[in-house]
Design an enzyme around this catalytic site. Structure first.
Site, PDB file in Angstrom:
ATOM      1  N   SER A  39       0.720  -1.088   0.461  1.00 34.37           N
ATOM      2  CA  SER A  39       0.227  -0.537  -0.060  1.00 34.37           C
ATOM      3  C   SER A  39       0.853   0.945   0.220  1.00 34.37           C
ATOM      4  O   SER A  39       1.611   1.586  -0.565  1.00 34.37           O
ATOM      5  CB  SER A  39      -1.041  -0.126   0.877  1.00 34.37           C
ATOM      6  OG  SER A  39      -2.125   0.997   1.198  1.00 34.37           O
ATOM      7  N   ASP A 153      -6.068  -3.724  -2.386  1.00 34.85           N
ATOM      8  CA  ASP A 153      -4.567  -3.507  -1.301  1.00 34.85           C
ATOM      9  C   ASP A 153      -3.609  -4.997  -0.917  1.00 34.85           C
ATOM     10  O   ASP A 153      -4.426  -5.315  -0.127  1.00 34.85           O
ATOM     11  CB  ASP A 153      -5.127  -3.110  -0.198  1.00 34.85           C
ATOM     12  CG  ASP A 153      -4.443  -1.917   0.395  1.00 34.85           C
ATOM     13  OD1 ASP A 153      -3.089  -2.710   1.096  1.00 34.85           O
ATOM     14  OD2 ASP A 153      -4.393  -0.403   0.985  1.00 34.85           O
TER      15      ASP A 153
END
Length: 297
Positions: A39, A153
């Site tokens: 991320s 993610d």
């Protein structure tokens, strides 16, 4: 010169603390020989390995509240309310896209393939494709389509990917955890700044208002969380447990902890403060490591 394998975790705007950690590692004379990120950890780590961390830092520091708001290309998609294309296009204008396999420092970005229920590790190909996939927070950023896969993610499966570093005897593994369960105490000058955050955060109310809402029975009325908050808090709780597990199993040499309360997901206008928090957190972790060494000796 101590060699370091660096693992940078997920955590939205708190990921700016990674910049402070990297700067202090270099200031202390450490040599980063590998970076694995998830991320925002992937964003900072990838840009660092590409050689543009200073440019990225200068860009972040200039961002105001309204700049951040304008960079969020909102959409009414049921899969997320931010496309995420505008911000990467802005970064690409001054960095350019790069092929990961050409980096002098090996780099891996972690995403999650929700179609095939597995992790995806980007260590070659387009940097920005890897980063956009890695930051696709469920319900916030729309997923990235790659063939028959939908990518979100990396924190869904591996928020602190310690298992992916190629540790060599004599080298350190340094992990930066952005979701530490610890209090955050802003400085006196930051207290006044935080009082202004309410006005900024209200700008998101109109966006979140269009998200689906479900009827609740009287028995459920005690639950005050909306659908969006419920999903995200559940996601954060899962991340916390996975992070704790990774640290316990893989035992990095140094864990730099950043409080989950340091800032919100989109508060990128607080770059100076959060980068400085990364520096302070590194010093705390390093001094604790040295103290432990003295006690053991």
């Amino acid at each position: 010169m101590q060699k370091v394998r660096l693992v940078l975790g997920s955590g939205g705007a708190r990921g700016m603390a990674h910049i402070g950690v990297i700067e202090e590692l270099e200031e202390f004379g450490f040599q980063v020989v590998e970076v694995v990120g998830c991320s925002m950890g992937a964003v900072v780590g990838g840009i660092y390995c590409a050689g543009y961390l200073s440019d990225y830092k200068r860009w972040l520091i200039k961002l105001s509240r309204m700049d951040v708001f304008r960079l969020l290309d909102f959409t009414l998609s049921a899969q997320g309310f931010v496309k995420g294309e505008r911000v990467f296009k802005s970064i690409e204008e001054f960095i350019g896209d790069h092929q990961i396999e050409n980096f002098k420092i090996p780099f891996t970005a972690v995403a999650s393939d929700i179609t095939h229920k597995k992790e995806v590790h980007y260590n070659s190909g387009s940097l920005f494709k890897a980063l956009r996939s890695s930051i696709a927070i469920p319900t916030v950023f729309t997923p990235v389509r790659d063939g028959k896969s939908q990518l979100v993610d990396g924190g869904v499966l591996n928020p602190l990917p310690l298992n992916l570093v190629n540790k060599v005897p004599g080298e350190w593994v340094v992990a930066v955890n952005l979701n530490a369960d610890m209090p955050y105490k802003p400085s006196l000058t930051q207290v006044d700044e935080h009082k202004e955050r309410a006005a900024y955060l209200k700008m998101f109310d109109s966006i979140l208002a269009v998200l689906p809402k479900f009827e609740t029975s009287k028995e459920d009325a005690v639950v005050s969380l909306g659908l969006f908050d419920l999903l995200n808090k559940s996601y954060e709780l899962t991340q916390d447990r996975l992070t704790d597990l990774m640290i316990d199993v893989h035992k990095p040499d140094l864990v730099v902890n950043i409080s989950r309360d340091a800032c919100g997901v989109f508060e990128f206008y607080r770059a100076n403060e959060i980068i400085e928090e990364g520096r302070k957190a590194f010093h705390r972790a390093y001094e604790q490591h040295r103290t432990n060494d003295v006690i053991q000796d």
